[in-house]
Write a protein that holds these residues in place. Sequence first.
Motif, mmCIF file in Angstrom:
data_model
loop_
_atom_site.group_PDB
_atom_site.id
_atom_site.type_symbol
_atom_site.label_atom_id
_atom_site.label_comp_id
_atom_site.label_asym_id
_atom_site.label_seq_id
_atom_site.Cartn_x
_atom_site.Cartn_y
_atom_site.Cartn_z
ATOM 1 N N PRO A 255 0.770 -1.143 -0.081
ATOM 2 C CA PRO A 255 -0.077 0.080 0.128
ATOM 3 C C PRO A 255 0.629 1.030 0.142
ATOM 4 C CG PRO A 255 0.100 -0.864 2.249
ATOM 5 C CD PRO A 255 0.981 -1.732 1.398
ATOM 6 N N ALA A 256 2.202 1.297 0.004
ATOM 7 C CA ALA A 256 3.106 2.281 0.407
ATOM 8 C C ALA A 256 3.904 2.642 -1.106
ATOM 9 C CB ALA A 256 3.851 2.020 1.476
ATOM 10 N N GLY A 257 3.756 1.958 -1.846
ATOM 11 C CA GLY A 257 4.626 2.052 -3.092
ATOM 12 C C GLY A 257 6.169 1.788 -2.819
ATOM 13 N N ALA A 258 6.339 0.860 -1.822
ATOM 14 C CA ALA A 258 7.565 0.575 -1.183
ATOM 15 C C ALA A 258 8.279 -0.519 -2.294
ATOM 16 C CB ALA A 258 7.846 0.256 0.295
ATOM 17 N N LYS A 259 7.547 -1.237 -2.875
ATOM 18 C CA LYS A 259 8.316 -2.276 -3.881
ATOM 19 C C LYS A 259 7.380 -1.953 -5.154
ATOM 20 C CE LYS A 259 9.828 -5.837 -1.489
ATOM 21 N NZ LYS A 259 8.968 -6.978 -0.895
ATOM 22 N N ASN A 260 8.532 -1.804 -6.292
ATOM 23 C CA ASN A 260 7.900 -1.512 -7.591
ATOM 24 C C ASN A 260 8.899 -2.458 -8.368
ATOM 25 O OD1 ASN A 260 6.767 1.402 -7.810
ATOM 26 N ND2 ASN A 260 8.348 1.190 -6.043
ATOM 27 N N ALA A 261 7.972 -2.766 -9.694
ATOM 28 C CA ALA A 261 8.541 -3.752 -10.589
ATOM 29 C C ALA A 261 8.900 -2.970 -11.572
ATOM 30 C CB ALA A 261 7.494 -4.457 -11.212
#
Length: 303
Positions: free
Chosen positions: A99-105
């Motif tokens: 939910p935090a945009g901490a993981k991005n592909a």
Amino acid sequence: MRRSDPEGTIFQIQRWSVNDGDGIRSTVFFKGCPLRCQWCANPESWRHEVEILFFADRCTGCGRCAAVCSTGASRIADGQVCFEREQCSACGACTSVCPAGAKNAMGKAVSVADVLKTIKRDAVFYRESGGGVTFSGGEPFAQPSFLRQLVSACHENGIATAVETSGFFDLAAVQDILEMIDCVFVDIKHMDEAQHKMLTGVGNRTILANIAALSQWHPRVIVRVPLIRGINDSEENFRTLCAFLKAETRVSGVELLPYHDYGQAKYEAVGAGFHTFSAPDDETIARFQQLLESQGIPVLDFK
Ligand code: SF4
Ligand code: SF4
């Protein structure tokens, strides 16, 4: 996608770009590069494969990624969320629940038709502004079949093209692509072979030989020099550069690009170490501009 439609890996198509050539442009960023420049602003472009960027400072520790991760790459240990990059299959499950945009592909496989569909949306603006499409990266020539088909498709659709390249390629193998491209931006990062190898991972002989040969017949080759204080801003490096450009090339001009550290946050996110650099002062930059111009080498600015 048609079976014959080549597929490549890119990580972004940036519309409305004005720094990567003439006019309004779309810039297609290829994923994968044979160099590892210590000051690179796009470390997410280095690996060819799709990868997960983890921005630890955005992570709230909610644990949702660990709940969906089947490989154990995202897990809870001692109450903390850990990311073990080596175990990650880049499946992307965690990116869709974070939910935090901490993981991005970062990166995706696309067809020529996919890319063409996006870039054609702005064709009228390219025509009105004298712009077009720029292929950047990463190193576009590291995916020659994909690049060849893309450039050819642009050509057929009347879209002007430019490429931003390290110059580290087999010229004979990609000459047909270069013949179709309207403008070539190519970097010279250091004139000293050993320094170049230490700073980028590869020597500069192939790059300089390619610039010398290419500029004899290509109508628009522009050399870009990233300016980094204490690294390549010596008088000796610039005098050697001027002598090379004057004696061995017919380039259209040089663009000086003072270093910036906009890419810093991405180094940790891709699991790489960040090197601290700074740009030369305005006086030094002005001196190099004057030196180039005094040798009859135009100094260009696309910013
Ligand atoms: S991309 Fe897939 S394998 Fe990698 S951490 Fe996320 S869920 Fe796990
Ligand atoms: S889902 Fe996102 S915010 Fe939650 S623990 Fe994982 S990385 Fe951190």
